[in-house]
Structure formats: C-alpha cells, structure tokens
Design an enzyme around this catalytic site. Sequence first.
Site, PDB file in Angstrom:
ATOM      1  N   GLU A  91     -28.435  23.122 -11.022  1.00 27.35           N
ATOM      2  CA  GLU A  91     -27.667  23.902 -10.067  1.00 27.35           C
ATOM      3  C   GLU A  91     -28.118  25.358 -10.037  1.00 27.35           C
ATOM      4  O   GLU A  91     -28.555  25.916 -11.038  1.00 27.35           O
ATOM      5  CB  GLU A  91     -26.178  23.789 -10.398  1.00 27.35           C
ATOM      6  N   CYS A 111     -29.851  21.337 -21.811  1.00 28.27           N
ATOM      7  CA  CYS A 111     -30.228  22.341 -22.800  1.00 28.27           C
ATOM      8  C   CYS A 111     -30.109  21.698 -24.176  1.00 28.27           C
ATOM      9  O   CYS A 111     -29.166  20.947 -24.437  1.00 28.27           O
ATOM     10  CB  CYS A 111     -29.315  23.559 -22.722  1.00 28.27           C
ATOM     11  N   CYS A 118     -20.237  25.054 -24.056  1.00 29.68           N
ATOM     12  CA  CYS A 118     -21.043  25.072 -22.829  1.00 29.68           C
ATOM     13  C   CYS A 118     -21.253  23.654 -22.311  1.00 29.68           C
ATOM     14  O   CYS A 118     -21.724  22.787 -23.047  1.00 29.68           O
ATOM     15  CB  CYS A 118     -22.384  25.738 -23.121  1.00 29.68           C
TER      16      CYS A 118
END
Length: 361
Positions: A91, A111, A118
Amino acid sequence: MTVNLLDFDQTKLAEFFLGLGEKPFRAKQLMRWMHHFGVNDFEQMTDIARPLREKLADLCKIRPPEVRDEQISEDGTRKWLIDVGAGNGVETVFIPEDERGTLCVSSQVGCALECTFCSTGRQGFNRNLSVSEIIGQLWLANKSLGRDPKGDRVLSNVVMMGMGEPLANFDNLVTALNIMLDDSAYGLSRRRVTVSTSGLVPAMDRLRDACPVALAVSLHAPNDALRDVIVPINKKYPLSELMAACRRYLEKAPRDFVTFEYVMLDGVNDGVEHARQLLQLVKDVPCKFNLIPFNPFPNSGYQTSKPESIRRFRDVLMQAGYVVTTRKTRGEDIDAACGQLAGRVLDKTRRVHKLVMAAAA
Ligand code: SAH
Ligand code: SF4
C-alpha cells in the site's frame, strides 16, 4: 527478459545507453520523459530520433506496477493497493496538508522485523520491492494527483514509512532515492525525503555515506528491556549503539536533527517516568519527537494511550526544550493510518527469520 527502465537511476541508465552504443546524455532525456512527464510510451518522446525510439521499444519497457484499488478518505487522504505479483500487494498513502503533500511509500512486501505493535510486522516477510516497484509508487501517485492550479506538483514530500523496513532493502532503496532527488526526475530536496528505520545500525552508516536524506528513527521505548520486547531488532542493535549511529548520521544529514518516532501504547511505554528516561537517553543527539498514537488493528493486544497520558508525556519533553509533534491520525476510514497498512502478504520466511533472531539474541 525485457529491461524495465524504471529500475534505473540516471547513472545506471547512462551505462545502459553506453552498452547500446548510444550517447550517455540520452539518460537525462529518458529520465525527464519517464519521471518528470510521466510518459511510458517511447513514441511520445519527440526529441529522440525514431530509430532509437524503435530500438528502445524492442529492447525495453517502462512498466510501473499495477494499481488494484484506490480509496479516498473523507479527509482527502488516498490509499492505493499496488499489485506486486504472486498474489501480493503493498500500500501507498498520500496525505494532503496545507503546505505540502506527502507520499508514504512502501519498501518491502511485509517486514521481517516483527515489531509487536505493527500490522505489517505481524504478517511476516515475503520479499523486497524492486526499484521500479518503489519509484513506481511515486510515478503512479503523480499521475493520479497531477499538479495544483499554480502548476506545482501536488506531491512534494516522500516518507519511507509504508510497509517494510527500507534499510533492509538497501540497494534498491538508494537507487530509488537517487531518482527521487534527480532534477531530471522528481527533483525533491534531501530534506523533503525521509527514511524511517527501526534502527539497523550498519545500514544507517551506509545510508549516511550513499545518500543522506532526512532520518527518522522508530524508537518507541526509552530502555533496552522494553525496546527488546516491542522492537525486537533492539536485541541486535541496542540503544547505546543506535544513539551513536544517530550522532554519526547527523554529520552528513540534510537536517541538523533526527526525528524520533514514538508510538504511544497505553500502559506500556507512555508513563511520565518513560518520558524522563527518554530525555536521558537522547541527551547527546539533536532531535525532535513525533508521538504517534497507536493505531489499533485486530488482535494487536495493545491499546492507544489515553489523551491525557499523551499530553503529560509530551509536556515532559517540551519542558526540557524539545520540539514535539503528535501525529494526527489521517485516513482512518480507509485504514490508511500508520501501522495499519496490511496490503496482502503471503508470508514466506517468518520461521527462517525467527531462527535468525534467536541466534542473534
Ligand atoms: N520499518 C520502518 C518504516 C515503516 S513503519 C520503521 O519501523 O521505522 C512507519 C512508522 O509507523 C514507524 O515509526 C512504525 O513504528 C509506526 N507504526 C507501526 N505500526 C504502528 C501502529 N499500529 N500504530 C502507530 N504507528 C505504527
Ligand atoms: Fe517492520 Fe517498521 Fe513494522 Fe517494525 S514497525 S515490523 S520495522 S514495518
């Protein structure tokens, strides 16, 4: 395989032209057409002779990634879901403000660093984005946003704060940054481009030498015991090393301060005692603070700090003379706020990464 010219900065493009037996100055023309004018059809490049246009059309392409979805928030924030193949998506978010328009750019599919608050980190890691996928986010956003009534680009700033850890995709990041700064391409000044990192110390030094843009560091905790838990890469690069790397970075940075990002997690890191510890920690690093109210996502296990806790925390820092901003949540209705970017990540390497982290601990 056809070469995608969006993967090249001007230096690499000049080498490519030399390899074709063409003059290297063609690189500058191409950069202008591709990035300044947003053209991806060689036929429109009128100052390039037809034979060369045909040769280029045979050998290469100018292919930005595809947009799967575009959403516009009530507050003007926009979010694009970008197709990066194999069922994955990242995104990109555009945040309009009075004086600037900031694009929040992703650098990886997922990630590997697993910060516990997160949502990108929770999804695991699939792969690095290529240069064309990173710079393609600017290309697509510019195309969609256009220019304001004065003829200036609406997009004026870039923050590498989307999905992924930019410094873990170092070479592609630096090539993309070169294109952002190139006057023939996006012509952004180094102050208007910010790389945000969770603190990969050796890569911070390399960035300082390769392409020192503005630096933001995701601190989130004032001591190692707490940071080890919420930003696990801290076990490998603890706070003393991180602070030293920030000082070294400032020797070449375009701004004379580092921005410390600090996500406000209710009852975890938001006490007055944490703020006081923070002052001790950063005392030798010229800095500003950006407090980010935690943006919740399903099953995160965290809650956003209460407004009065944020205010008290902020006051401790401000009374010590620091500039502190509290990030406004933007684009909440379209899940475009910090840490909410989910994209679509088909996780490949989570277990491998866990082993690496265990070995590093
Ligand atoms: N990997 C880089 C850049 C991407 S994250 C980094 O960690 O710095 C951009 C910022 O959003 C970071 O400061 C990150 O810690 C913060 N963030 C992540 N999840 C969040 C959440 N749920 N709420 C608020 N901020 C979050
Ligand atoms: Fe990765 Fe940054 Fe999220 Fe941590 S906060 S998991 S480094 S994207």
